[in-house]
Design a protein around this motif. Structure first.
Motif, short mmCIF file in Angstrom:
data_model
loop_
_atom_site.label_atom_id
_atom_site.label_comp_id
_atom_site.label_asym_id
_atom_site.label_seq_id
_atom_site.Cartn_x
_atom_site.Cartn_y
_atom_site.Cartn_z
N ASP A 20 -3.83 -4.96 -5.35
CA ASP A 20 -3.80 -3.57 -5.89
C ASP A 20 -5.89 -3.79 -5.57
OD1 ASP A 20 -2.20 -2.38 -5.95
OD2 ASP A 20 -2.12 -3.39 -8.56
N SER A 60 -3.99 0.73 -3.12
CA SER A 60 -3.38 -0.23 -3.51
C SER A 60 -2.37 -1.05 -2.58
CB SER A 60 -1.56 0.39 -4.47
OG SER A 60 -1.82 2.05 -5.07
N ASP A 100 -1.08 4.27 1.10
CA ASP A 100 -0.77 4.03 0.52
C ASP A 100 0.70 4.54 -0.33
OD1 ASP A 100 -1.17 3.13 -2.44
OD2 ASP A 100 -2.97 3.55 -2.81
N LYS A 136 1.15 4.89 -4.16
CA LYS A 136 0.46 6.00 -4.89
C LYS A 136 0.28 7.07 -4.18
CE LYS A 136 -4.11 3.47 -7.33
NZ LYS A 136 -5.42 3.48 -6.89
#
Length: 449
Positions: A391, A397, A414, A417
């Motif tokens: 991360d 992430s 991502d 997220k």
């Protein structure tokens, strides 16, 4: 590099290195009035992503300060997406405005699509990740490795075969005219190993020696030496172009047709082309090169070389696409292989593709300049794109996957997220402005909390 090499190499990077010659041939862009403010254009049947103030300001600034004639961003969060646009498709007065369905040369952002096509075949058992590609092209069974790439073409037999994994991850030991130097670069140019289109003049020269089919391309590559032992070094390469030829053999279907039937059609990617139809030329952005801070047109949209069929479909750098279409591809990956109720890949296939696939002991050193790939450490490499291994505070992430293109385009997804971003521009060099760094920071400032 001498300006005379433009016609031989026929790549955007060659054009950059030979910029002085281009400046003598091209006319500088006339001043353009300030761009209109950006607008959000939601995709049909998808909620709009709210609160994109920082991203909107960044997009607006690119047109307002003439960093690009026009720019479009597709920013997704969950199932929502917003399209932010500013400026026009060319610096010319009266040029059409840029929007979600404008067409852009995505160059190396083609690579993730090619790699995912191969992953579909792996899922179906028609390919194996660690299968030698000599199963499809026997010429690769006896590859040679250069002893001293800087000196000459003296070579020794390779110890291991090139595999599908190594094509996907740029660890096959193959070269690339945009990064390779010395005797091997000359050998690639003489053999026409230039799977790339930049402008009409260099394309005409490249076609004099370039193979006429994808299979012939792969067969010629198999006759040339490698820069390193397969599976031992990350080096940006023509691996995804060779992978296109493998896909063709493994599927029993033309490579471009396989992409159309297995990815583009199921995902309703209706503005994705290897050859832009003449009827759609009005949507195609003009390509520019910056010499200093002055942009020069090298491939006007109305007469673009992309209105002509390529020698063969280039799996590493051949597609022209809209921001809307690239977002649909990323959205499918974010969802684990499904979009709008249509499954094109299994979740476990997507997870594998977006994991670190590098051979044991190989380190990904970060993106090559002018590719649009993410810089920095803590990354590995998956199927055609880089992958974050941890991360990033306030940013992507672990597991974030993506790549970019030579003309400044960027894209990432991502899956943690559930944020995805695509930004389209068309200027060289692609790293003229810090668009990837600034766009990533803006999107995560807007959506990452």
């Amino acid at each position: 590099m001498a300006a005379g090499k433009i016609a031989t190499i026929g790549t955007a990077t060659a054009l950059l290195l030979a910029g002085t010659a281009i400046a003598r041939q091209a006319s500088p862009v006339p001043p353009r009035p300030a761009a209109p403010p950006p607008t959000a254009i939601p995709a049909p049947a998808a909620p709009v992503v709210p609160a994109l103030a920082r991203t909107r300001a960044l997009i607006d600034s690119y047109a307002a300060t003439k960093k690009a004639p026009g720019i479009v961003a597709a920013i997704g969060k969950g199932d929502g997406v917003s399209y932010l646009s500013a400026g026009a498709l060319a610096y010319d007065p009266g040029a059409p405005g840029a929007d979600a369905d404008s067409l852009w040369r995505v160059y190396s952002m083609t690579k993730p699509l090619t790699a995912m096509a191969a992953m579909i075949l792996i899922e179906e058992g028609k390919l194996k990740l660690d299968e030698p590609i000599s199963d499809f092209f026997p010429g690769f069974a006896h590859m040679q490795v250069l002893v001293d790439p800087a000196k000459d073409l003296t070579a020794r037999p390779a110890k291991t075969p090139i595999t599908v994994r190594e094509l996907m991850t740029h660890t096959a030991g193959l070269g690339y005219t945009i990064v390779t130097k010395g005797p091997l670069l000359d050998a690639y140019n003489k053999a026409g190993i230039v799977p790339f289109t930049a402008d009409a003049k260099s394309e005409a020269q490249a076609r004099l020696v370039r193979p006429k089919t994808l299979s012939e391309f792969a067969e010629r590559v198999s006759t040339l030496p490698l820069i390193a032992e397969p599976g031992t070094k990350w080096s940006y390469s023509i691996g995804l172009d060779v992978l296109g030829a493998v896909i063709e053999k493994a599927s029993g279907m033309a490579f471009d047709r396989f992409l159309q039937t297995r990815l583009f059609d199921p995902l309703q990617m209706r503005s994705t082309y290897f050859t832009v139809p003449t009827s759609e030329a009005k949507r195609l952005a003009s390509g520019y090169i910056f010499l200093g801070d002055t942009p020069y047109p090298i491939d006007p949209g109305a007469t673009s070389v992309y209105l002509q069929p390529p020698s063969f479909p280039y799996g590493g750098a051949g597609l022209v696409m809209s921001a809307r279409d690239y977002d649909r591809f990323l959205h499918m990956l974010q969802n684990g292989g499904t979009l709008d109720g249509v499954r094109v890949m299994k979740p476990e296939t997507v997870a594998l593709a977006m994991s670190d696939l590098l051979p044991a002991g190989v380190i990904y050193p970060g993106a090559v300049a002018n590719t649009g790939g993410a810089q920095g450490s803590d990354q590995g490499f998956g199927a055609g794109g880089s992958v974050y291994l941890r991360d990033i505070p306030g940013g992507p992430s672990k597991g974030t996957y993506g790549w970019g293109g030579a003309a400044g385009t960027i894209a990432w997804v991502d899956p943690v997220k559930k944020i995805r971003g695509t930004v389209m521009v068309n200027y060289l060099p692609g790293d003229k402005w810090p668009l990837r760094k600034d766009a990533t920071a803006a999107v995560y400032a807007d959506l990452g909390q």
